[in-house]
Design an enzyme around this catalytic site. Structure first.
Site: not given
Length: 191
Positions: A70-72
């Protein structure tokens, strides 16, 4: 039982997975050069970073393993706000978000047994006007330094948030509804 590997060092993401009943999670942070993705539009960037993190870890485990990456990113006026480099950068970001609505994009990749699913979840966050002294005190807590956009909605910065439109957990760093759907598709039992 399917082994679940989290390709992230984020304690928030680990806690979120536990919250939805994922058991026996192996934490193996991925070493990915994020600067290689800097020129992409924000939605593509978070999706491709999530995919790269997942792929970097996937090869380390055998069959029966599901890897989550995941990456935000936070965006305002077309600018992507990553993690602040220092206190000055954190202050700049928080002033930029003060009294405004910004987007939080979280890329998610779930992979296992030769297939992968990648998506991006978007939420809109509206901050109230922030006073300079609040910004300075918040930076002194050190909370902004490991978070995109220099704030954690689940922490002290919750006091800055006027409204949220979208998946709250996506803002924290892992869209739980979509994650649970994908994990079920990959054979991971929750609860």
């Amino acid at each position: 039982m399917t082994r679940v590997v989290l390709a992230s060092a984020s304690p928030r993401r680990l806690e979120l997975l536990k919250q939805i009943g994922v058991k026996d999670i192996v934490v193996r942070p991925a070493d990915v050069d994020e600067s290689a993705f800097a020129g992409l539009d924000p939605e593509t960037m978070v999706r491709e970073l999530a995919r790269a993190k997942t792929r970097a870890i996937m090869g380390l485990f055998g069959g029966g393993t599901v890897v989550i990456g995941s990456d935000t990113a936070v965006t305002v006026d077309g600018e992507t706000l990553g993690k602040p480099a220092d206190a000055v950068d954190a202050g700049r970001m928080l002033r930029r978000l003060s009294g405004r609505t910004h987007s939080v994009l979280t890329g998610l990749c779930v992979a296992g047994d030769g297939r992968e699913e990648v998506c991006c979840c978007r939420a809109e966050v509206r901050f109230r006007e922030l006073r300079e002294e609040e910004i300075e005190r918040y930076i002194e807590t050190k909370e902004p330094f490991d978070k995109a956009g220099a704030y954690g909605i689940q922490g002290r910065a919750a006091a800055f948030v006027k409204s949220v439109n979208g998946d709250y957990y996506s803002i924290v760093g892992l869209p739980l509804c979509r994650t649970s759907e994908l994990l079920r598709e990959f054979g991971v039992n929750l609860f």
